[in-house]
Design a protein around this motif. Structure first.
Motif, mmCIF file in Angstrom:
data_model
loop_
_atom_site.group_PDB
_atom_site.id
_atom_site.type_symbol
_atom_site.label_atom_id
_atom_site.label_comp_id
_atom_site.label_asym_id
_atom_site.label_seq_id
_atom_site.Cartn_x
_atom_site.Cartn_y
_atom_site.Cartn_z
ATOM 1 N N UNK A 157 0.838 -1.193 0.000
ATOM 2 C CA UNK A 157 0.000 0.000 0.000
ATOM 3 C C UNK A 157 0.866 1.233 0.000
ATOM 4 N N UNK A 158 0.401 2.273 0.675
ATOM 5 C CA UNK A 158 1.124 3.536 0.748
ATOM 6 C C UNK A 158 1.953 3.644 2.013
ATOM 7 N N UNK A 159 2.407 4.855 2.276
ATOM 8 C CA UNK A 159 3.270 5.093 3.436
ATOM 9 C C UNK A 159 2.583 4.719 4.750
ATOM 10 N N UNK A 160 1.358 5.167 4.949
ATOM 11 C CA UNK A 160 0.650 4.853 6.193
ATOM 12 C C UNK A 160 0.478 3.348 6.361
ATOM 13 N N UNK A 161 0.214 2.656 5.268
ATOM 14 C CA UNK A 161 0.079 1.197 5.315
ATOM 15 C C UNK A 161 1.407 0.542 5.698
ATOM 16 N N UNK A 162 2.494 1.080 5.168
ATOM 17 C CA UNK A 162 3.831 0.567 5.474
ATOM 18 C C UNK A 162 4.133 0.694 6.961
ATOM 19 N N UNK A 163 3.872 1.857 7.521
ATOM 20 C CA UNK A 163 4.133 2.087 8.944
ATOM 21 C C UNK A 163 3.230 1.194 9.804
ATOM 22 N N UNK A 164 1.968 1.066 9.417
ATOM 23 C CA UNK A 164 1.043 0.205 10.164
ATOM 24 C C UNK A 164 1.504 -1.248 10.129
#
Length: 81
Positions: free
Chosen positions: A59-66
């Motif tokens: 996914x995107x950045x937020x998905x990566x961090x999650x």
């Protein structure tokens, strides 16, 4: 990782992955219309970054961090080496 030149979340994602010792291949969708179309076909999203680890769409950045917070990033990175 699908990116554009002026995307702060793309920069953040690259810095985050670098801090985890990961490497990546960058595909600039602002320079390559066919790459943008391919990204949208694969992800059903038009925003960047769109991150893949191996064949898995993260996914995107937020998905990566999650994913990292949930403990799922490290095993993916270790498996893609």
């Amino acid at each position: 990782m699908y990116t554009t030149a002026v995307c702060p979340y793309c920069v953040a994602a690259k810095n985050f992955l670098k801090s985890r010792g990961a490497t990546w291949r960058e595909v600039r969708v602002d320079l390559d219309f066919e790459a943008r179309r391919r990204m949208m076909d694969l992800t059903q999203r038009s925003s960047v970054p769109q991150i893949f680890i191996g064949e898995r769409h993260v996914g995107g950045y937020d998905d990566l961090v999650a994913l990292d917070r949930a403990g799922g990033l490290k095993p993916l990175l270790e498996g893609s080496a």
